[in-house]
Structures are given as C-alpha cells and as structure tokens.
Scaffold this motif. Structure first.
Motif, PDB file in Angstrom:
ATOM      1  N   GLU A  37      40.795  46.734 -19.084  1.00 54.69           N
ATOM      2  CA  GLU A  37      41.666  45.239 -19.371  1.00 54.69           C
ATOM      3  C   GLU A  37      40.814  44.363 -18.739  1.00 54.69           C
ATOM      4  N   MET A  38      41.210  42.913 -19.297  1.00 58.65           N
ATOM      5  CA  MET A  38      39.878  42.453 -18.580  1.00 58.65           C
ATOM      6  C   MET A  38      40.642  41.977 -17.456  1.00 58.65           C
ATOM      7  N   LEU A  39      39.751  41.348 -16.553  1.00 58.26           N
ATOM      8  CA  LEU A  39      39.455  41.261 -15.297  1.00 58.26           C
ATOM      9  C   LEU A  39      39.014  39.810 -14.966  1.00 58.26           C
ATOM     10  N   THR A  40      39.721  39.023 -14.167  1.00 55.37           N
ATOM     11  CA  THR A  40      39.264  37.905 -14.102  1.00 55.37           C
ATOM     12  C   THR A  40      37.931  37.889 -12.661  1.00 55.37           C
ATOM     13  N   THR A  41      37.095  36.689 -12.533  1.00 52.97           N
ATOM     14  CA  THR A  41      36.302  36.964 -11.779  1.00 52.97           C
ATOM     15  C   THR A  41      37.000  36.597 -10.159  1.00 52.97           C
ATOM     16  N   GLY A  42      37.964  36.158 -10.438  1.00 53.48           N
ATOM     17  CA  GLY A  42      38.775  35.558  -9.185  1.00 53.48           C
ATOM     18  C   GLY A  42      38.852  36.894  -8.665  1.00 53.48           C
ATOM     19  N   ALA A  43      39.797  37.061  -9.945  1.00 52.22           N
ATOM     20  CA  ALA A  43      40.406  38.333  -8.903  1.00 52.22           C
ATOM     21  C   ALA A  43      39.527  39.807  -8.357  1.00 52.22           C
ATOM     22  N   ILE A  44      38.554  40.054  -8.798  1.00 51.39           N
ATOM     23  CA  ILE A  44      38.112  41.053  -8.598  1.00 51.39           C
ATOM     24  C   ILE A  44      37.129  40.270  -7.274  1.00 51.39           C
ATOM     25  N   ILE A  45      36.516  39.136  -7.478  1.00 47.54           N
ATOM     26  CA  ILE A  45      36.458  38.553  -5.854  1.00 47.54           C
ATOM     27  C   ILE A  45      37.480  38.525  -4.808  1.00 47.54           C
ATOM     28  N   HIS A  46      38.160  37.757  -5.394  1.00 47.42           N
ATOM     29  CA  HIS A  46      39.119  37.777  -4.525  1.00 47.42           C
ATOM     30  C   HIS A  46      40.460  39.205  -4.281  1.00 47.42           C
ATOM     31  N   GLY A  47      40.397  39.879  -4.327  1.00 45.94           N
ATOM     32  CA  GLY A  47      42.068  40.604  -4.535  1.00 45.94           C
ATOM     33  C   GLY A  47      41.648  42.167  -4.378  1.00 45.94           C
ATOM     34  N   ASP A  48      42.598  43.150  -4.612  1.00 47.51           N
ATOM     35  CA  ASP A  48      42.031  44.383  -3.897  1.00 47.51           C
ATOM     36  C   ASP A  48      40.945  45.087  -4.671  1.00 47.51           C
ATOM     37  N   GLY A  68      35.754  35.126 -17.206  1.00 46.41           N
ATOM     38  CA  GLY A  68      35.466  33.671 -16.498  1.00 46.41           C
ATOM     39  C   GLY A  68      34.719  33.567 -16.468  1.00 46.41           C
ATOM     40  N   SER A  69      33.903  32.130 -16.838  1.00 48.15           N
ATOM     41  CA  SER A  69      32.785  31.483 -16.745  1.00 48.15           C
ATOM     42  C   SER A  69      31.643  30.279 -16.027  1.00 48.15           C
ATOM     43  N   ASP A  70      32.690  30.563 -14.688  1.00 47.13           N
ATOM     44  CA  ASP A  70      31.532  30.260 -13.654  1.00 47.13           C
ATOM     45  C   ASP A  70      29.989  31.293 -13.210  1.00 47.13           C
ATOM     46  N   SER A  71      28.934  30.860 -13.296  1.00 54.25           N
ATOM     47  CA  SER A  71      27.798  32.213 -13.682  1.00 54.25           C
ATOM     48  C   SER A  71      27.975  32.616 -12.371  1.00 54.25           C
ATOM     49  N   ARG A  72      27.773  32.089 -10.796  1.00 52.02           N
ATOM     50  CA  ARG A  72      27.742  32.573  -9.877  1.00 52.02           C
ATOM     51  C   ARG A  72      28.723  33.467  -9.070  1.00 52.02           C
ATOM     52  N   ASP A  73      29.998  33.659  -9.781  1.00 51.53           N
ATOM     53  CA  ASP A  73      30.799  34.212 -10.199  1.00 51.53           C
ATOM     54  C   ASP A  73      31.235  35.650 -10.654  1.00 51.53           C
ATOM     55  N   LEU A  74      30.686  35.067 -12.330  1.00 57.01           N
ATOM     56  CA  LEU A  74      30.448  35.758 -13.329  1.00 57.01           C
ATOM     57  C   LEU A  74      29.307  36.895 -12.386  1.00 57.01           C
ATOM     58  N   ALA A  75      27.672  36.943 -11.894  1.00 58.65           N
ATOM     59  CA  ALA A  75      27.179  37.775 -11.052  1.00 58.65           C
ATOM     60  C   ALA A  75      27.164  38.467 -10.267  1.00 58.65           C
ATOM     61  N   THR A  76      28.401  37.293  -9.358  1.00 64.28           N
ATOM     62  CA  THR A  76      28.666  38.024  -7.855  1.00 64.28           C
ATOM     63  C   THR A  76      29.939  39.711  -8.780  1.00 64.28           C
ATOM     64  N   ALA A  77      30.955  39.560  -9.677  1.00 63.67           N
ATOM     65  CA  ALA A  77      31.433  40.801  -9.879  1.00 63.67           C
ATOM     66  C   ALA A  77      31.193  41.131 -10.860  1.00 63.67           C
ATOM     67  N   ALA A  78      30.377  41.201 -11.566  1.00 68.71           N
ATOM     68  CA  ALA A  78      29.612  42.031 -12.201  1.00 68.71           C
ATOM     69  C   ALA A  78      28.553  43.057 -11.206  1.00 68.71           C
ATOM     70  N   LYS A  79      27.852  42.583 -10.211  1.00 68.59           N
ATOM     71  CA  LYS A  79      27.286  43.291  -9.203  1.00 68.59           C
ATOM     72  C   LYS A  79      28.821  44.690  -8.479  1.00 68.59           C
ATOM     73  N   ILE A  80      30.080  43.714  -8.059  1.00 70.34           N
ATOM     74  CA  ILE A  80      30.660  44.888  -7.890  1.00 70.34           C
ATOM     75  C   ILE A  80      31.306  45.722  -8.383  1.00 70.34           C
ATOM     76  N   GLY A  81      31.365  44.941  -9.815  1.00 75.49           N
ATOM     77  CA  GLY A  81      31.536  46.070 -11.296  1.00 75.49           C
ATOM     78  C   GLY A  81      30.632  47.573 -10.709  1.00 75.49           C
ATOM     79  N   GLU A  82      29.003  46.978 -10.738  1.00 75.13           N
ATOM     80  CA  GLU A  82      28.022  47.727 -11.071  1.00 75.13           C
ATOM     81  C   GLU A  82      27.812  48.509  -9.867  1.00 75.13           C
ATOM     82  N   ASP A  83      29.040  48.284  -8.444  1.00 73.05           N
ATOM     83  CA  ASP A  83      29.079  48.741  -7.003  1.00 73.05           C
ATOM     84  C   ASP A  83      29.888  50.055  -8.081  1.00 73.05           C
ATOM     85  N   PHE A  84      30.950  49.398  -8.214  1.00 71.22           N
ATOM     86  CA  PHE A  84      32.141  50.270  -8.197  1.00 71.22           C
ATOM     87  C   PHE A  84      31.311  51.908  -9.604  1.00 71.22           C
TER      88      PHE A  84
END
Length: 331
Positions: A37-48, A68-84
């Motif tokens: 499902e779509m997950l927002t960058t904010g949820a991934i960066i700050h959530g469980d 999301g649309s903020d490039s920094r947040d997208l990069a951070t969330a993408a890296k978290i996803g890759e690490d998962f």
C-alpha cells in the motif's frame, strides 16, 4: 532489472495489499511483482517502521510505494525501504484522494513534473535498487498527450527505471477517489503511444484490466501489465499468471492447495496476535463462481471476526466448498 521483471504485477491498493494479502498472492504466482500500500514518507521516517514496513521473505519480489514530494524525505524513506529489503521503490503520482492532494503528493504532482523529477533524482542517489513512478495520463484539464509526455521524459531523465501508467485521467475537482477509478474514460492508446515514443523505457499499463487474457493483449504494445481490483477481488486469476505469461507452472494448481500452503503462515500470525479476520478478509473472492462460494464467504464473515477465532474457521469454510466442488477453478 530485466524487462521480464516488469511483465506482470499486482497494483498497490490502499487498505488491501497489506503484507498478509501479499503472502496470499505470492502463493499463486512466483513471478508477479507485488507492491505495498502507499506509505507516506512522514509515516516511514517518524512512525513504527517494523509495523509499517515489515514483510515476509516469501513476498519477494516486492516493491515499496511511497507518497511524498520533498526530495530529502523521499531519499530518506527510500533508503529505509532498501535497508528493510525491498526490491524497488515506487513513487505514487496517481492517487486522487483529497488527503493525498492536501499533502502535496499523489496525482496532484502531475502538475509539477520538475518536482517529481527532483524526487526521483534524490532517491536514485540514495539507493541502489530500482526507482519507478506510477502516474495517471493527466489530471483535470491537462492534455494527456502533453502532460504524460512531459512527466515521463522528466522522470526518465533523472533516472526512473520504469513508468507505470494508469490509463485514465484523475479529476481532482468534481470526482471522488472511488469515481476516479471508473468514470474517467480509459485511454490505453495513450499508453501505447508513450511506449512507442520511449522504446528503451519499461512501460507498464494499469487500469480496468479484468483478466489475464486481456493482459496478454496489452503485452503486444507495452512491457508489462498491472492488475488491481481484478487481482484482489478474484484472486484465483493469479493462478494463471505464471503459466500464461511466463510459461511456467503455478506454485499451486488449485485454490484448495493455495490455502493448504497458507495455513502455516496464518497459524504463525495468530500466535503473534494478528486477528484471523485481518487475513481472511483478503480471501472473499477466492472461490468465485464455484458451488459453495457463498457459504464459504458467509462462514468467514460470521465466524472470522469472533474473539479467539482460529485457523479452524478457515478450514471449516474451505470444507463448505470442497463438499460441492472438488475440481480446480476455471479461469
């Protein structure tokens, strides 16, 4: 990634394609590409993150869809996803809901191709796995011939590995999200023309495709097909994916065999505290068209939600179908 990796996928669908649903779908096709499902960058960066991003190893290949649309947040969330351990990061530029619009992500970003391209570039710098975009052919009064071409060329120029196109406009003013799934007319030809214009870019078509037979017809024009509601509401269709689209046997020949393979996973989830209904809600269309299907659905609906409901509820529901039909479901 190879073009074959994009040949067939199940669409990301809010409230539907959660991890339990994806395990179920994987048991019907080894080759289908699955999406969260779509997950927002904010949820991934700050959530469980474990709750939001955790998935079963059997789901591979599985992609994480971001909003999301903020490039920094997208990069951070993408890296978290890759690490998962996700196999792909997909950016949602197609969801038409008001909540998405207010958050400056989803289909409203069709009006800001440069911003989308900036986000793709940031994610490409952050991860080594493929980064893709899922979009519409346009929004509101945009000319799809222009809007889709501008968006596609912008994101490809900054590194998008593939483009998934829902072959409808999204009307952000005047139509509800539900109406946006049906009312705007389908224009498959526009997606075909995009592929002709970008022959070296993997183009996947989505929207209103109801069967594997229809998917095969689209594959004469594009590189891949994504099924949404047809795959979810009639999951038995996925049993045909590997044989019809990849020339390989399905993991299991019948829905009965799929459920037998699913039972250990369900039992494990129950031990972890997951409610039975959280899993069985994805099974409603499993026996569509088979005698006993209504009794199967009714038994799950009435008993799957009860406190302490066990895997026996599902076994009993399956038995209602087996008693009346032992043959596999015809596609």
């Amino acid at each position: 990634m190879k073009l074959q990796d994009y040949r067939f996928s199940v669409a990301p669908m809010m409230d539907w394609t959660d991890r339990r649903c994806r395990v179920f779908h994987r048991l019907m096709s080894r080759r289908a590409r699955l999406y969260t499902e779509m997950l927002t960058t904010g949820a991934i960066i700050h959530g469980d993150r474990k709750r939001l991003l955790g998935f079963d190893a059997s789901e591979h290949p599985v992609a994480l869809q971001l909003g999301g649309s903020d490039s920094r947040d997208l990069a951070t969330a993408a890296k978290i996803g890759e690490d998962f351990g996700y196999d792909e990061i997909n950016l949602n530029v197609g969801c038409p809901s008001d909540r998405v619009k207010d958050g400056r992500f989803g289909a409203c970003l069709m009006a800001e191709p440069a911003l989308v391209a900036e986000g793709i570039a940031a994610m490409k710098r952050a991860v080594k796995i493929p980064v893709t975009v899922k979009c519409r052919i346009g929004i509101d009064d945009q000319d799809p011939e222009v809007a889709l071409d501008v968006l596609a060329r912008s994101v490809v120029a900054t590194g998008s590995d593939a483009l998934i196109v829902h072959a409808r406009k999204a009307w952000l003013s005047g139509l509800s999200p539900k109406e946006n799934r049906d009312i705007p007319p389908l224009d498959y030809g526009r997606v075909y023309r995009l592929k002709a214009a970008l022959p070296d870019v993997p183009i996947i078509i989505n929207g209103g495709i109801g069967s594997i037979a229809e998917a095969k017809q689209h594959l004469d024009h594009v590189d891949g097909v994504m099924l949404g509601r047809a795959a979810y509401q009639d999951p038995w269709r996925l049993l045909d994916v590997d044989p019809e689209l990849f020339g390989q046997a399905a993991p299991h020949a019948t829905m009965k065999a799929v459920f037998e393979a699913m039972l250990p996973y369900i039992e494990g989830q129950l031990r972890q505290g997951t409610k039975l209904h959280a899993m069985t809600r994805h099974f409603v269309g499993a026996f569509h068209g088979v005698p006993g299907a209504r009794a199967f659905r009714r038994h799950l609906a009435e008993n799957g939600v009860k406190p302490g409901a066990s895997v026996q509820v599902l076994r009993d529901a399956i038995a209602l179908v087996e008693d009346r039909a032992t043959a596999s479901i015809a596609a």
